[in-house]
Design an enzyme around this catalytic site. Structure first.
Site: not given
Ligand code: DQA
Length: 151
Positions: A10-11, A18, A23, A75, A78, A88, A99, A101, A108
């Site tokens: 998301p986002n 953003r 980011y 990624n 949140a 799961d 994973e 980020h 943070r």
């Molecule tokens: C994120 C870090 C997460 O905490 C955050 O909610 C994101 C982006 C990152 O790429 O740094 O949406 O996954």
């Protein structure tokens, strides 16, 4: 038939606009294009998927049981910090994943240090901006070429 699937949570569709301090200024399309180029150079096929919805991400992970994906980069945004459902789904489908980020989640807010995925991931790359994805992709390619190191 993709070898590697990249899931953006998301986002992340708003990258570029953003919170650029966290980011960066690249859009998601820029990042996907660089990964596609790297994958092409390395001779692997790559699919990408972005969703703002937890259930759609769960469904896309399930789909890897049928579509030939060998390795996932995710990624989870949140959902990293909240989603037992995505955890799961990985446990059910048993696909190796990294994973990813963009930001350093350990530098943070406290709540970002908690991940429901890190302990079942092959590895975690955090804080290197766009390079987090590119390095994860290189690691995934190396692992699908020598599968015994995948897990
Ligand atoms: C994120 C870090 C997460 O905490 C955050 O909610 C994101 C982006 C990152 O790429 O740094 O949406 O996954």
């Amino acid at each position: 038939m993709p070898d590697i699937l990249v899931i953006h949570g998301p986002n992340l569709n708003l990258l570029g606009q953003r919170e650029p301090g966290h980011y960066g200024s690249d859009s998601l399309q820029d990042i996907d294009a660089e990964m596609a180029e790297l994958a092409r150079d390395q001779g692997v096929s790559l699919a990408t998927f972005q969703s703002n919805h937890e259930g759609e991400i769960v469904d896309r992970i399930h789909q890897t049981l049928r579509d030939g994906v060998d390795f996932i980069l995710i990624n989870p945004g949140a959902y990293t910090h909240t989603s037992i459902a995505i955890r799961d789904a990985f446990l059910a489908c048993r696909k190796p994943f990294i994973e990813v980020h963009l930001s350093n989640v350990h530098a943070r807010e406290e709540f970002r240090r908690q991940s429901y995925l890190s302990d079942i991931a092959v590895g975690v790359i955090s804080g290197l901006g766009k390079d987090s994805y590119l390095l994860a992709l290189l690691a995934a390619i190396s692992r699908i070429r020598t599968p015994e190191t995948s897990r």
